[in-house]
Design an enzyme around this catalytic site. Structure first.
Site, PDB file in Angstrom:
ATOM      1  N   HIS A 114      23.656  30.833 -18.752  1.00 50.11           N
ATOM      2  CA  HIS A 114      23.984  31.728 -17.640  1.00 50.11           C
ATOM      3  C   HIS A 114      25.146  32.577 -18.135  1.00 50.11           C
ATOM      4  O   HIS A 114      26.107  32.024 -18.673  1.00 50.11           O
ATOM      5  CB  HIS A 114      24.485  30.960 -16.420  1.00 50.11           C
ATOM      6  CG  HIS A 114      23.608  29.835 -15.975  1.00 50.11           C
ATOM      7  ND1 HIS A 114      23.066  29.793 -14.713  1.00 50.11           N
ATOM      8  CD2 HIS A 114      23.195  28.705 -16.588  1.00 50.11           C
ATOM      9  CE1 HIS A 114      22.370  28.669 -14.572  1.00 50.11           C
ATOM     10  NE2 HIS A 114      22.420  27.998 -15.688  1.00 50.11           N
TER      11      HIS A 114
ATOM     12  N   HIS B 107      20.197  35.438 -17.477  1.00 55.83           N
ATOM     13  CA  HIS B 107      19.917  34.078 -17.935  1.00 55.83           C
ATOM     14  C   HIS B 107      19.112  34.160 -19.201  1.00 55.83           C
ATOM     15  O   HIS B 107      18.118  34.881 -19.264  1.00 55.83           O
ATOM     16  CB  HIS B 107      19.194  33.282 -16.846  1.00 55.83           C
ATOM     17  CG  HIS B 107      20.076  33.063 -15.671  1.00 55.83           C
ATOM     18  ND1 HIS B 107      20.076  33.899 -14.579  1.00 55.83           N
ATOM     19  CD2 HIS B 107      21.060  32.160 -15.459  1.00 55.83           C
ATOM     20  CE1 HIS B 107      21.007  33.506 -13.743  1.00 55.83           C
ATOM     21  NE2 HIS B 107      21.625  32.457 -14.233  1.00 55.83           N
TER      22      HIS B 107
ATOM     23  N   GLN C 269      26.147  40.424  -9.328  1.00 50.81           N
ATOM     24  CA  GLN C 269      26.744  40.233 -10.636  1.00 50.81           C
ATOM     25  C   GLN C 269      25.912  40.978 -11.672  1.00 50.81           C
ATOM     26  O   GLN C 269      24.730  41.225 -11.457  1.00 50.81           O
ATOM     27  CB  GLN C 269      26.734  38.756 -11.024  1.00 50.81           C
ATOM     28  CG  GLN C 269      27.620  37.879 -10.181  1.00 50.81           C
ATOM     29  CD  GLN C 269      27.425  36.414 -10.534  1.00 50.81           C
ATOM     30  OE1 GLN C 269      26.863  35.654  -9.773  1.00 50.81           O
ATOM     31  NE2 GLN C 269      27.892  36.032 -11.706  1.00 50.81           N
TER      32      GLN C 269
ATOM     33  N   ASP D 123      24.384  39.810 -13.882  1.00 50.17           N
ATOM     34  CA  ASP D 123      23.968  38.464 -14.214  1.00 50.17           C
ATOM     35  C   ASP D 123      22.804  38.473 -15.200  1.00 50.17           C
ATOM     36  O   ASP D 123      21.976  39.378 -15.178  1.00 50.17           O
ATOM     37  CB  ASP D 123      23.493  37.826 -12.899  1.00 50.17           C
ATOM     38  CG  ASP D 123      23.474  36.314 -12.955  1.00 50.17           C
ATOM     39  OD1 ASP D 123      23.989  35.755 -13.931  1.00 50.17           O
ATOM     40  OD2 ASP D 123      22.945  35.720 -12.009  1.00 50.17           O
TER      41      ASP D 123
ATOM     42  N   LYS E 177      31.401  25.783 -19.199  1.00 47.96           N
ATOM     43  CA  LYS E 177      31.364  27.238 -19.279  1.00 47.96           C
ATOM     44  C   LYS E 177      32.589  27.830 -19.938  1.00 47.96           C
ATOM     45  O   LYS E 177      33.675  27.266 -19.891  1.00 47.96           O
ATOM     46  CB  LYS E 177      31.176  27.838 -17.886  1.00 47.96           C
ATOM     47  CG  LYS E 177      32.157  27.366 -16.844  1.00 47.96           C
ATOM     48  CD  LYS E 177      31.779  27.949 -15.472  1.00 47.96           C
ATOM     49  CE  LYS E 177      32.786  27.544 -14.419  1.00 47.96           C
ATOM     50  NZ  LYS E 177      32.496  28.051 -13.097  1.00 47.96           N
TER      51      LYS E 177
END
Length: 638
Positions: free
Chosen positions: A514, A388, A384, A386, A468
């Site tokens: 996230h 954080h 991903q 991704d 989310k």
RNA sequence: GCCACCCUAGCUCAGUCGGUAGAGCAGCUGAUUCGUAAUCAGCAGGUCGUCGGUUCGAAUCCGACGGGUGGCUCCA
């Protein structure tokens, strides 16, 4: 009470006896099959509905969104009737309309197969031809329960028991009846253009602990032409299926030796890596720091993070020598978050370090259930874009805003219009208090609204650690896939006992966000292929330029042109094969190469090229410098 | 994982009633040197997903397993 009511019909107004059927004021004796129902004071009702008060009456035609919905629902009923006639002992459950069609779930003695469909369709046509009147009957709920109980329809009884109203409506056509809110078309003869599409298993109420029902999907339209057009569109969508295009374009392949895990071939890897390059450019602008973290971690990490408890089913477990053949003591990471907490905790952190935005393209492995795998769109191995974000509670809003801006920038620049935003709320299995959940849900909802985005709630669909924002885009068959996500998490910082020093010198708990913008690169590429039909924007095209030589005589010049373009930093090749130009053009078209550069003796002589753009009919003569300039003018996002 | 269906050459697909396989494209070889979506010819290529069963005989019928497709569920 007056014995008459006033009816407003468009601009005109009439007085009719109380109890007059809607049909009589709307059709006025005309036989119009295009009007399937009516809207009375804004409410959808049957044409047979009696007018009991002053009302504004509007027709609902079969080709309007509401009309087509009613038509499809009536078609579902017709199908259920045919099914129960043909397969006695089959129970009905629910049969709603969906986008582009309908389905009906049955509890048959033996599951249906596609071979049953023509038979059912044929019976449906007979029943439609019989033009049975569709009648609405209102009965007390308890009476309805008794009725369906007597019929042996235990699913209907279950549905009835959950209905709070004391009166329910039943629709009857011929001998057949079904519990239904309605409205419906006046008679089965209204149903002309329909088709049963496929069968599938579906659990009663969508819960795998319940009985497996047999679902039949179908669709119906106002006209045969509209149905044909829809079926043609479905066929076109199949042509755009990323699995088909991916194979044809040499982008990726799958092998039974690793189910659900794509092999990206050289061309596919270019797309993959270019997307990463793009995101890295954005990271510099938006203030993210990229990290690289381990692939496998000891179980201790997953126990602390909660994955051991909530996500183990989906993890690939493994061992080192310490497990000594006993239980696996390591697991492949299904998510990057726990690893990032290790980085956060490795140093004494201060409020001055926050927000700390750690990005990671790490490969993730998730043991998805075999039946859920779907090309690139649901895989077991993925990466991903991704990240954080560790921040203070006060920074949450600005961080969520930052990421929403990023989402909008990326999807706009890639040309996605049908982007849907959802807010997924507390699931049954969750960590943390309900109060905290509701507060965080509100924060995310406010952020969406503040950014002027349309959104809906997705109840109970949050991650186990927090609510989310989910961002969905559709594939060729309009199936929606979640790509981007922004998730609030108070739980991991708690579990890992993360802290930072505040300005006042005290210790405080950071919040984790996230987030992923493209989501899984695998899924994103799948959706992108279907969205573009394989015609990627220039910067993503695996092969940007192909030089097509006309004959052996110009081989040298063709290679020289390709070399020049490559030296300028573009992905180019030369097709020097001994083939006709038409053939080379055809292959480049099918390969979706954006620039076709044709060179023959004329061009070699003048040191020019003849440029043909993908899907472009005409060609353009230009100098080599002109070509390079053209290529350099191609837009780069971010 | 569950329900239904599918699996024949690299790809797309034929294969009748059970009698041990066929096409097009791709590949290879040769000819052709060609102006914007398919030049021609020849050759090669398959333990019919795997294993088991029924049968004198199985691509074909039955079962198990594997993989896939459409859904359910799950999820990025």
């Amino acid at each position: 009470m007056s014995s008459e009511v006033t009816v407003t019909l468009g601009a005109s107004r009439r007085v009719v006896p109380r109890g007059t059927a809607v049909r009589d004021v709307l059709l006025d004796g005309n036989k119009r099959r295009d009007i399937v129902a009516a809207r009375v004071n804004g409410k959808l009702v049957d044409l047979s509905r009696a007018l009991e008060e002053d009302a504004t009456v509007e027709p609902v035609t079969a080709d309007s969104p509401e009309g087509i919905d009613i038509l499809r629902h009536s078609t579902a009923h017709l199908m259920a009737m045919a099914v129960q006639e043909l397969y006695p002992g089959t129970q009905v459950t629910i049969g709603p309309t969906i986008e582009d069609g309908f389905y009906y779930d049955f509890a048959p003695k033996a599951p249906f197969t596609v071979e049953d469909l023509p038979k059912i369709e044929a019976r449906m046509r007979e029943l439609a031809k019989a033009n049975l009147r569709v009648e609405r009957i209102e009965v007390p709920r308890d009476e309805a329960i008794g009725k369906f109980q007597a019929m042996g329809e235990r699913y209907k009884v279950e549905i009835l028991q959950d209905i709070p109203e004391q009166t329910v409506s039943i629709y009857r056509q011929g001998e057949w009846m079904d519990l239904c809110r309605g409205p419906h078309v006046p008679s089965t003869g209204y149903i002309k253009a329909f088709k049963l599409l496929n069968v599938a298993g579906a659990y009663w109420r969508g819960d795998e602990h319940n009985a497996m029902l047999s679902r039949i999907y179908g669709t119906a339209f106002a006209s045969k032409e509209a149905l044909e057009e829809h079926l043609k569109l479905l066929e076109l969508a199949r042509q755009r299926d990323h699995r088909k295009l991916g194979r044809e374009m040499g982008l990726f392949l799958f092998d039974p030796l690793s189910p659900g895990s794509p092999f990206f071939l050289p061309r596919g890897a270019i797309v993959y890596n270019e997307l990463i390059v793009y995101m890295r450019r954005l990271y510099r602008r938006y203030g993210f720091d990229e990290v690289i973290t381990p692939q496998v971690f000891k179980n201790d990490l997953w126990k602390t993070s909660g994955h051991w408890e909530f996500f183990r089913e989906n993890m690939f477990l493994t061992s080192d020598e310490e497990s000594a053949g006993a239980e696996p003591n390591y697991a492949f990471k299904p998510m990057n978050c726990p690893g990032h907490t290790v980085i956060f905790a490795a140093e004494k952190r201060s409020y001055r370090d926050l927000p700390l935005r750690l990005a990671d393209f790490g490969r993730l492995h998730r043991n998805e259930r075999s039946g859920t795998l779907h090309g690139l769109e649901r895989v077991r191995s993925m990466a991903q874009d991704d990240a954080h974000i560790f921040c203070t509670p006060e920074q949450i809003e600005s961080e969520v805003d930052l990421n929403l801006r990023m989402v909008r920038e990326v999807y706009a620049s890639l040309g996605f219009e049908a982007v849907e935003f959802k807010l997924a709320t507390m699931p049954a299995e969750h960590m943390g208090s309900e109060e905290q959940w509701r507060e965080n849900e509100a924060k995310l909802g406010n952020a969406l609204s503040r950014n002027g985005l349309q959104w809906e709630e997705n109840p109970g669909e949050g991650a186990f650690y927090g609510p989310k924002i989910e961002i969905y885009v559709p594939d060729a068959l309009k199936r929606k896939w979640q790509v981007a996500t922004i998730q609030l998490d108070y739980n991991l910082p708690e579990r890992f006992d993360l802290s930072y020093t505040t300005a006042a010198g005290s210790e405080a708990r950071p919040v984790m966000i996230h987030r992923a913008i493209l989501g899984s690169l695998e899924r994103f590429i799948g959706v992108l292929i279907e969205h573009t039909g394989g015609v990627f924007p220039f910067w993503l095209a695996p092969e940007q330029v192909r030089v097509l030589s006309l004959s052996e005589k110009v081989e040298g010049y063709a290679s020289e042109v390709a070399q020049l373009v490559k030296r300028e930093g573009f992905r180019a090749s030369a097709d020097l094969r001994n083939e006709k130009l038409g053939f080379k053009v055809r292959e480049a078209e099918l390969g979706k190469v954006p620039y076709m550069v044709v060179v023959g003796e004329r061009e070699a002589e003048a040191r020019t090229v003849s440029l043909r753009m993908l899907r472009g009919a005409k060609n353009e003569a230009m100098s080599l410098e002109g070509l390079v300039r053209r290529l350099k003018d191609e837009p780069l996002p971010g």
